[in-house]
Design an enzyme around this catalytic site. Structure first.
Site, PDB file in Angstrom:
ATOM      1  N   SER A   1     -16.651  -3.257  -5.862  1.00 46.21           N
ATOM      2  CA  SER A   1     -16.875  -3.055  -4.427  1.00 46.21           C
ATOM      3  C   SER A   1     -16.625  -1.595  -4.085  1.00 46.21           C
ATOM      4  CB  SER A   1     -15.909  -3.952  -3.649  1.00 46.21           C
ATOM      5  OG  SER A   1     -16.006  -3.692  -2.276  1.00 46.21           O
TER       6      SER A   1
ATOM      7  N   THR B   1     -34.264  -6.067   1.527  1.00 46.33           N
ATOM      8  CA  THR B   1     -34.361  -4.612   1.603  1.00 46.33           C
ATOM      9  C   THR B   1     -32.999  -4.000   1.290  1.00 46.33           C
ATOM     10  OG1 THR B   1     -36.164  -4.704   3.186  1.00 46.33           O
ATOM     11  CG2 THR B   1     -34.898  -2.664   3.124  1.00 46.33           C
TER      12      THR B   1
ATOM     13  N   ASN C   1      -5.051  -7.962  -7.044  1.00 43.58           N
ATOM     14  CA  ASN C   1      -5.026  -7.168  -5.818  1.00 43.58           C
ATOM     15  C   ASN C   1      -3.660  -7.071  -5.176  1.00 43.58           C
ATOM     16  OD1 ASN C   1      -5.838  -9.962  -5.599  1.00 43.58           O
ATOM     17  ND2 ASN C   1      -5.966  -9.668  -3.383  1.00 43.58           N
TER      18      ASN C   1
ATOM     19  N   GLY D   1     -18.065  -7.031  -3.190  1.00 46.22           N
ATOM     20  CA  GLY D   1     -17.433  -7.753  -4.285  1.00 46.22           C
ATOM     21  C   GLY D   1     -17.516  -9.264  -4.139  1.00 46.22           C
ATOM     22  N   THR D   2     -17.375  -9.753  -2.924  1.00 41.31           N
ATOM     23  CA  THR D   2     -17.419 -11.204  -2.717  1.00 41.31           C
ATOM     24  C   THR D   2     -18.773 -11.767  -3.113  1.00 41.31           C
ATOM     25  OG1 THR D   2     -15.714 -11.160  -1.000  1.00 41.31           O
ATOM     26  CG2 THR D   2     -17.237 -13.019  -0.974  1.00 41.31           C
TER      27      THR D   2
ATOM     28  N   HIS E   1     -15.903   0.029  -1.333  1.00 39.81           N
ATOM     29  CA  HIS E   1     -14.888   0.480  -0.370  1.00 39.81           C
ATOM     30  C   HIS E   1     -13.480   0.480  -0.958  1.00 39.81           C
ATOM     31  CE1 HIS E   1     -12.829  -3.245   1.199  1.00 39.81           C
ATOM     32  NE2 HIS E   1     -13.859  -3.808   0.608  1.00 39.81           N
TER      33      HIS E   1
ATOM     34  N   CYS F   1      -7.354 -10.484   3.036  1.00 43.14           N
ATOM     35  CA  CYS F   1      -8.077 -11.700   3.400  1.00 43.14           C
ATOM     36  C   CYS F   1      -7.121 -12.813   3.804  1.00 43.14           C
ATOM     37  CB  CYS F   1      -8.930 -12.166   2.236  1.00 43.14           C
ATOM     38  SG  CYS F   1     -10.166 -10.950   1.783  1.00 43.14           S
TER      39      CYS F   1
END
Lengths: 412, 412
Positions: free
Chosen positions: A205, A243, A157, A77-78, A207, A331
């Site tokens: 994101s 990749t 969040n 996401g970042t 996760h 964070c």
């Protein structure tokens, strides 16, 4: 009052991260074992990898009501947030202002602060009210012919508060600006339909919805000019070089499909568990406050401010009792300054340091909630016990309310 | 002349990607199963993740002779290259030129081209000679008081040619510039000691040395100013934001430790296999040319130009026969234009389109090489068979050399 750590830990920190769904792991394993080819290779070794990228792209597109060609895989996401903001500035000559909110994730705010400092980009940080709702007048007023991008999250969040992204996108477009939404906490938790919301960019994101860490996606609406953050090879149709994280993307795809299903089957149950948690807390601690816009928020998030309590201390004690919660965004944790979200909501100081975020997922059940409710008074006792301030308060409270746990009620 | 696909495929494309080592997968699995915590969390769920980040950091540091604090995890080599280049420009007021080589990976060259076009950054692209060796005079001449960064790869991905990075770093420093080296093809294949090479930045990628895709690292020398590419949370000590790819990083760490060991045990064996391959090809196709600096290259890479042969066609036919090779860098494949590396080496046109890269790893054995050597004449026959041009050449050749496979020798 000490309680033994339960055998199965109670994990109520889904907004920090979620358990990888075993089915998502199943989808990843072939690409961690036999199928190691590079999707860019012409020989057959790359073909299974190339095929799974396509399947994952379709699954992510379906989760958010987008087209496959609009999905760009990222490392999370970042990166997606950074890419959207920088692209909007790079592709629109003459537009060098950003409109965002005071409660965005650091992945938006830290970049905006850097752009303001290093490039003189004007950043309009729109305030929120005490419930975390955006000041719509200020938002409208900030948009203008210089606005490159409005970036407002789909859901916060820390409090789960939902933002009116449909209206916000339309208003941005009326000003000729692009609109980005950080939907990291929304995707897989509430319906996200990009057919209804005219966002140009959307970040998600894996996760946060039971996919693997280190992989996410940026939605880039068809026709929206895009300037890549990471340049090199022609992967992702030239929009994100490097990749591909094939196994991670396979996991993201599976997690997206599972999330779409569980959104239908588990949302009400999760909201019910959250409501039971809040009711139980209200009973135990009548002075505790539910933060955020309780009429319009994620079904999984309960942000509770315990009055005059050290929230960080509380979460550490709860952790020792096997109950994992968070005291702000992951964070921001580890730092002792209060969350920028709660500061933006102008919480009074007594509450500011006492906020604890309980965030649920489909992995939780009623037992988890009861165990969290059982642990809370014990943790609060331990937290409040030793300090002279607490003792004075408790003594005063006991004199007034001799009922069991009265001290806690009073303190909280 | 058609050959059945062998049961076990022969994979000779390690410079594109390598098989994940089962031991690296073992290191990853706990973080794809029970240990799903966010390393930033204060509660215990994040602790195993936090611990494995530290172990992986130590393992990567050990592989390249760095200190743990100098390792920044990234989503791969491309991100690391982008981060180093952009940081060097962001942190050095008054220095806005880049010196690089004509044979860098697109992760360097595409970004440099973009910077030249969008920001007017002057990019000095240093030429190479026919063996892929850097023009040292041109390199020296390009460095100056305006140079922000010299970025020269440790080893070339297409030919395996090694660059004199120790000298190159020192020359860059004499000009007051920073030095970055893309060591994506070197790390784990040749000794990489940052105690001896004074590089400020070094990029590596896990999947080139039997680690997972989607994870890599940027070495940032202690004391070197750094401006992050991806901003947000405080992960990686503020140098790379975003929830960490914990499982991927665990795999990178294990792969780094394994690579350090196999570097000692397998390098000579791999070089021996490569030499046997080249000797066999020379016998079959006397006009084939080994490309690159054969006296100074990676032990695993054999880049062969077959005269007047369609290299892409050859690799597709070899793939059908179960032998995976590449016709240039994986990032360039799929496009019909010749590799920028071989163009920079000024290969004559007859060779330019006939280059095939065989790249080996510790997974290969003598049988792989013999099977590749057995497949090559059959593939060449099939490739050369149908076209009128080929037939004319073969007829002319057959008239002169009636020996078996003489046509192939002549054509090649």
């Amino acid at each position: 009052m000490l309680q033994k750590t339960p055998v199965r830990p109670v994990y109520l920190d889904a907004n920090a991260t979620t358990r990888l769904d075993p089915l998502a792991l199943e989808a990843m394993l072939p690409f961690l074992k036999g199928e190691f080819g590079n999707p860019s290779s012409l020989h057959g070794h790359g073909q299974p990898a190339k095929a799974v990228l396509g399947r994952a792209r379709a699954a992510v597109a379906a989760l958010i009501g987008a087209e496959e060609s609009e999905i760009v895989f990222t490392s999370g996401g970042t990166e997606a947030n950074n890419a959207a903001i920088l692209s909007a500035l790079a592709t629109q000559e003459g537009r060098d202002e950003i409109v965002t909110s005071a409660v965005e994730h650091p992945a938006v705010l830290a970049l905006c602060a850097h752009l303001a400092q290093s490039r003189g980009i004007k950043v309009h940080v729109i305030p929120v009210d005490g419930c975390g709702r955006l000041d719509m007048e200020a938002y409208r007023a900030a948009l203008g012919p210089k606005t490159a991008l409005a970036s407002i999250m789909w859901a916060n969040n820390e409090t789960g508060t939902l933002f009116p992204v449909e209206e916000l996108a339309d208003l941005a477009h009326e000003a000729g600006a692009l609109f980005h939404t950080d939907a990291v906490q929304a995707a897989g938790r509430v319906p996200v339909r990009l057919s209804a919301v005219a966002a140009d960019f959307l970040s998600l994101s894996a996760h946060k919805f039971h996919g693997p860490k280190g992989v996410g996606a940026l939605f880039v609406r068809k026709g929206t000019a895009f300037s890549p953050l990471i340049r090199g090879g022609k992967q992702e149709r030239g929009r994100r070089a490097g990749t591909e994280n094939v196994a991670g993307i396979a996991g993201l795809g599976a997690a997206a499909s599972l999330a779409a299903w569980h959104l239908l089957t588990d949302s009400d149950r999760i909201a019910g568990l959250r409501d039971r948690l809040e009711a139980g807390i209200a009973e135990l601690f009548p002075h505790a406050t539910v933060l955020g816009d309780t009429s319009n928020r994620l079904p999984n998030t309960a942000s509770i401010a315990f009055d005059k309590v050290d929230g960080e201390g509380l979460l550490v004690l709860l952790a020792q009792m096997g109950v994992a919660v968070s005291g702000g965004s992951a964070c921001a944790s580890g730092m002792m300054e209060p969350s920028h979200v709660l500061k933006a909501m102008k919480l009074k100081t007594d509450l500011l340091f006492g906020a604890v975020r309980f965030s649920l997922s489909r992995d939780n059940d009623a037992e988890d909630i009861e165990r969290a409710l059982a642990a809370l008074p014990a943790a609060m006792d331990k937290l409040c016990g030793p300090t002279p301030f607490r003792r004075a308060v408790e003594e005063a409270a006991a004199a007034l309310h001799p009922a069991p746990r009265a001290s806690l009620r009073k303190v909280a």
